[in-house]
Design a protein around this motif. Structure first.
Motif, PDB file in Angstrom:
ATOM      1  N   PRO A 139       0.795  -1.239   0.000  1.00  0.00           N
ATOM      2  CA  PRO A 139       0.000   0.000   0.000  1.00  0.00           C
ATOM      3  C   PRO A 139       0.823   1.283   0.000  1.00  0.00           C
ATOM      4  O   PRO A 139       0.364   2.312  -0.485  1.00  0.00           O
ATOM      5  N   THR A 140       2.044   1.228   0.538  1.00  0.00           N
ATOM      6  CA  THR A 140       2.849   2.456   0.616  1.00  0.00           C
ATOM      7  C   THR A 140       3.799   2.612  -0.578  1.00  0.00           C
ATOM      8  O   THR A 140       4.608   3.534  -0.603  1.00  0.00           O
ATOM      9  N   ALA A 141       3.718   1.702  -1.531  1.00  0.00           N
ATOM     10  CA  ALA A 141       4.526   1.831  -2.751  1.00  0.00           C
ATOM     11  C   ALA A 141       3.809   2.778  -3.700  1.00  0.00           C
ATOM     12  O   ALA A 141       2.748   2.454  -4.227  1.00  0.00           O
ATOM     13  N   ARG A 142       4.413   3.931  -3.910  1.00  0.00           N
ATOM     14  CA  ARG A 142       3.785   4.958  -4.752  1.00  0.00           C
ATOM     15  C   ARG A 142       4.775   5.454  -5.807  1.00  0.00           C
ATOM     16  O   ARG A 142       5.627   4.712  -6.252  1.00  0.00           O
ATOM     17  N   GLU A 143       4.674   6.713  -6.165  1.00  0.00           N
ATOM     18  CA  GLU A 143       5.463   7.268  -7.263  1.00  0.00           C
ATOM     19  C   GLU A 143       6.960   7.115  -7.040  1.00  0.00           C
ATOM     20  O   GLU A 143       7.708   6.769  -7.962  1.00  0.00           O
ATOM     21  N   LEU A 144       7.425   7.349  -5.807  1.00  0.00           N
ATOM     22  CA  LEU A 144       8.861   7.235  -5.536  1.00  0.00           C
ATOM     23  C   LEU A 144       9.343   5.804  -5.761  1.00  0.00           C
ATOM     24  O   LEU A 144      10.430   5.591  -6.322  1.00  0.00           O
ATOM     25  N   SER A 145       8.554   4.828  -5.354  1.00  0.00           N
ATOM     26  CA  SER A 145       8.919   3.426  -5.585  1.00  0.00           C
ATOM     27  C   SER A 145       9.055   3.138  -7.077  1.00  0.00           C
ATOM     28  O   SER A 145       9.974   2.430  -7.508  1.00  0.00           O
ATOM     29  N   PHE A 146       8.138   3.665  -7.865  1.00  0.00           N
ATOM     30  CA  PHE A 146       8.199   3.475  -9.314  1.00  0.00           C
ATOM     31  C   PHE A 146       9.518   3.999  -9.865  1.00  0.00           C
ATOM     32  O   PHE A 146      10.222   3.298 -10.601  1.00  0.00           O
ATOM     33  N   HIS A 147       9.875   5.228  -9.519  1.00  0.00           N
ATOM     34  CA  HIS A 147      11.081   5.844 -10.072  1.00  0.00           C
ATOM     35  C   HIS A 147      12.350   5.129  -9.612  1.00  0.00           C
ATOM     36  O   HIS A 147      13.290   4.951 -10.397  1.00  0.00           O
ATOM     37  N   LEU A 148      12.390   4.703  -8.355  1.00  0.00           N
ATOM     38  CA  LEU A 148      13.578   4.028  -7.830  1.00  0.00           C
ATOM     39  C   LEU A 148      13.737   2.621  -8.384  1.00  0.00           C
ATOM     40  O   LEU A 148      14.808   2.024  -8.266  1.00  0.00           O
ATOM     41  N   ALA A 149      12.684   2.094  -8.988  1.00  0.00           N
ATOM     42  CA  ALA A 149      12.775   0.793  -9.657  1.00  0.00           C
ATOM     43  C   ALA A 149      12.986   0.959 -11.156  1.00  0.00           C
ATOM     44  O   ALA A 149      13.791   0.241 -11.771  1.00  0.00           O
ATOM     45  N   PHE A 150      12.289   1.904 -11.770  1.00  0.00           N
ATOM     46  CA  PHE A 150      12.292   2.062 -13.224  1.00  0.00           C
ATOM     47  C   PHE A 150      13.618   2.584 -13.755  1.00  0.00           C
ATOM     48  O   PHE A 150      14.191   2.016 -14.705  1.00  0.00           O
ATOM     49  N   TRP A 151      14.137   3.645 -13.160  1.00  0.00           N
ATOM     50  CA  TRP A 151      15.305   4.315 -13.730  1.00  0.00           C
ATOM     51  C   TRP A 151      16.604   3.521 -13.612  1.00  0.00           C
ATOM     52  O   TRP A 151      17.398   3.510 -14.574  1.00  0.00           O
ATOM     53  N   PRO A 152      16.900   2.850 -12.482  1.00  0.00           N
ATOM     54  CA  PRO A 152      18.143   2.058 -12.449  1.00  0.00           C
ATOM     55  C   PRO A 152      18.189   0.996 -13.546  1.00  0.00           C
ATOM     56  O   PRO A 152      19.223   0.803 -14.194  1.00  0.00           O
ATOM     57  N   GLY A 153      17.068   0.297 -13.765  1.00  0.00           N
ATOM     58  CA  GLY A 153      17.033  -0.715 -14.811  1.00  0.00           C
ATOM     59  C   GLY A 153      17.231  -0.117 -16.192  1.00  0.00           C
ATOM     60  O   GLY A 153      17.970  -0.663 -17.026  1.00  0.00           O
ATOM     61  N   ALA A 211      17.918  -6.970  -8.341  1.00  0.00           N
ATOM     62  CA  ALA A 211      18.018  -6.781  -6.888  1.00  0.00           C
ATOM     63  C   ALA A 211      18.045  -5.294  -6.549  1.00  0.00           C
ATOM     64  O   ALA A 211      17.393  -4.850  -5.587  1.00  0.00           O
ATOM     65  N   LEU A 212      18.788  -4.506  -7.331  1.00  0.00           N
ATOM     66  CA  LEU A 212      18.873  -3.067  -7.104  1.00  0.00           C
ATOM     67  C   LEU A 212      17.517  -2.393  -7.314  1.00  0.00           C
ATOM     68  O   LEU A 212      17.104  -1.547  -6.513  1.00  0.00           O
ATOM     69  N   CYS A 213      16.821  -2.761  -8.383  1.00  0.00           N
ATOM     70  CA  CYS A 213      15.506  -2.185  -8.674  1.00  0.00           C
ATOM     71  C   CYS A 213      14.496  -2.548  -7.580  1.00  0.00           C
ATOM     72  O   CYS A 213      13.682  -1.706  -7.165  1.00  0.00           O
ATOM     73  N   THR A 214      14.556  -3.781  -7.112  1.00  0.00           N
ATOM     74  CA  THR A 214      13.636  -4.217  -6.054  1.00  0.00           C
ATOM     75  C   THR A 214      13.937  -3.494  -4.751  1.00  0.00           C
ATOM     76  O   THR A 214      13.019  -3.068  -4.044  1.00  0.00           O
ATOM     77  N   LEU A 215      15.219  -3.353  -4.442  1.00  0.00           N
ATOM     78  CA  LEU A 215      15.605  -2.616  -3.241  1.00  0.00           C
ATOM     79  C   LEU A 215      15.140  -1.170  -3.324  1.00  0.00           C
ATOM     80  O   LEU A 215      14.616  -0.614  -2.350  1.00  0.00           O
ATOM     81  N   GLY A 216      15.309  -0.551  -4.493  1.00  0.00           N
ATOM     82  CA  GLY A 216      14.845   0.825  -4.670  1.00  0.00           C
ATOM     83  C   GLY A 216      13.348   0.942  -4.473  1.00  0.00           C
ATOM     84  O   GLY A 216      12.860   1.886  -3.851  1.00  0.00           O
ATOM     85  N   TYR A 217      12.619  -0.038  -4.989  1.00  0.00           N
ATOM     86  CA  TYR A 217      11.160  -0.043  -4.832  1.00  0.00           C
ATOM     87  C   TYR A 217      10.774  -0.120  -3.362  1.00  0.00           C
ATOM     88  O   TYR A 217       9.894   0.619  -2.889  1.00  0.00           O
ATOM     89  N   LEU A 218      11.436  -0.984  -2.620  1.00  0.00           N
ATOM     90  CA  LEU A 218      11.132  -1.159  -1.198  1.00  0.00           C
ATOM     91  C   LEU A 218      11.526   0.082  -0.395  1.00  0.00           C
ATOM     92  O   LEU A 218      10.813   0.480   0.540  1.00  0.00           O
TER      93      LEU A 218
END
Length: 472
Positions: free
Chosen positions: A398-412, A453-460
């Motif tokens: 529930p707390t995964a929002r816009e910041l989670s998206f960016h921290l997962a999307f951009w590193p990949g 792993a990096l993208c997942t960590l960023g999402y979390l």
């Protein structure tokens, strides 16, 4: 001259068959619902077996068939298995989208993204898949056109243009409905042609066995299998040809249909990789899909041409229908009942994509270094979109929002672009320690494992920071 005449006769026969199939939609004014949702004229959604055949053949790309054979020729049976592993993407997409539809009631991936992460994140996602659709045009027309002439010849260009125009015309008329109707026939035809190929090749393997490769080559093939297994968690979400079909029937029917479609198309790819094994046994040079039929004789050259024609056609019409939906509905956040004005807008986008999507074929005239670099730069690879895995598979947080998206999307995306540049410039960007396994895909496997792993960590981390901010 005889081969050319027979190839064009085959092409004309294919066009006539497809023309007969699409008369139900091409001869009347099609509704916007039929055009975008693939419903029948009576307003019924596609049946289970129509969904299965359409989803399966739409993912049996001409370039995928070519790649499966090439990988088997390079690595032996592990190459074919590795490429077939990608078809587990059907199951990943089916389960994820099933819960999005049942729990959230969403009608498309873009509507989910807008609601969960915001409109900016949805636009970024749509740009990524738009590039994917652009890439599907030239990569499939190129594979098909090589059966008519060498790259750059008049025959090659005429085949590419004729094939694109014909597919565009009937998809303009019927949209997704035309694509679905033709897919069922294309699936049956592709299956028949594959059976003919297997009947010709299997006796050789019964007598001589499958080719034995060195341990080093086998380990390189297993490395590719590992790469495919990692990428299936993100790969299906950036292909609207697949995901658009996940919303046109009931959630349960979609889950059943996608599971069966994944099995059928994965098995098709695995069986077709035998062409590469045959090429490996005889040490044939060049692409197996061109070298093997030359060895087998003229009738099999036509069979191979036919299977490439049906697979490329099914992918190309699906690409055009997905372009229409993306540009006319998803990009503008239009999720209600489709309208005729949206149909007209989508048709214009189809025409533009047909023209622009074939421009990378001109890279043959730009030199050995520039041409491939342009093609690589236009490809959104599985590496580039690795961040989509947590964005969709962990969206229940529930707390995964816009910041989670960016921290997962951009590193990949950044890692993927660097990998493209590394290949295009023939230089080393990533250190050797990042490699996992052996062979040419060791760097890619390591990059995807560590990158995911990096993208997942960023999402979390994004979800944690949003939670902390909400508590303040």
């Amino acid at each position: 001259m005889l081969i050319s005449a027979l190839n064009w006769l085959l092409f004309c026969g294919y066009c006539f068959l497809i023309y007969l199939l699409v008369q139900k939609t091409a001869s009347v004014h099609i509704s916007a619902t039929e055009f975008f949702h693939g419903e029948s004229r009576e307003g019924n959604p596609p049946g289970l077996w129509l969904l299965i055949s359409s989803a399966a053949i739409s993912w049996i790309f001409a370039k995928s068939i070519d790649n499966a054979a090439s990988l088997a020729a390079a690595f032996g049976i592990t190459g074919g298995i590795g490429y077939a592993i990608y078809y587990l993407s059907f199951l990943v997409a089916a389960i994820a989208i099933y819960f999005l539809r049942v729990k959230g009631g969403y009608s498309s991936l873009s509507s989910f993204l807008v609601d969960k992460y915001g409109i900016v994140c949805a636009k970024l996602f749509l740009i990524a898949i738009a590039i994917r659709l652009f890439n599907e045009v030239w990569s499939n027309t190129k594979v098909f056109s090589l059966y008519f002439g060498a790259e750059g010849t008049a025959e090659y260009w005429f085949a590419a243009i004729a094939f694109t125009i014909f597919t565009l015309v009937y998809t303009l008329k019927g949209g997704l409905r035309s694509s679905l109707l033709t897919d069922s026939a294309q699936m049956l035809l592709a299956g028949l042609l594959l059976a003919i190929i297997l009947t010709a090749l299997f006796p050789h393997f019964i007598l001589n066995g499958f080719p034995v490769v060195s341990q080093e080559t086998e380990r390189a093939g297993l490395t590719f299998c590992g790469l495919a297994l990692v990428q299936i968690f993100s790969y299906p979400f950036h292909d609207p040809v697949l995901t658009d079909r996940a919303f046109i029937t009931s959630p349960l029917k979609m889950l059943k249909g996608f599971t069966l479609a994944g099995i059928i198309s994965g098995l098709f790819i695995l069986l077709f990789s035998i062409v590469g094994l045959y090429s490996l046994n005889f040490s044939l040079s060049g692409k197996p899909t061109l070298a093997v039929p030359i060895v087998l004789g003229l009738p099999f050259l036509l069979v191979f041409n036919g299977i490439m024609l049906t697979s490329a056609g099914s992918t190309l019409d699906s690409t055009f229908s997905s372009v229409a939906k993306l540009t006319a509905r998803d990009w503008h956040n239009q999720y209600g009942q489709p309208t005729s004005s949206q149909t007209f807008f989508g048709q214009k986008a189809m025409i533009a994509t047909a023209i622009l999507g074939n421009l990378p074929l001109l890279s043959i005239y730009l030199g050995d270094r520039v041409g491939p670099a342009i093609i690589l730069a236009t490809t959104i690879s599985g590496t580039m979109v690795m961040g989509l895995a947590p964005i969709f598979l962990l969206s229940f947080m529930p707390t995964a929002r816009e910041l989670s998206f960016h921290l997962a999307f951009w590193p990949g995306l950044i890692l993927g672009i660097l990998r493209v540049l590394e290949n295009a410039l023939a230089t080393n960007i990533f250190p050797a320690w990042i490699a996992i396994g052996e062979g040419q895909y060791a760097i890619d496997l390591g990059l995807n494992v560590y990158g995911l792993a990096l993208c997942t960590l960023g999402y979390l981390i994004g979800a944690f920071l949003f939670r902390q901010r909400s508590l303040v």
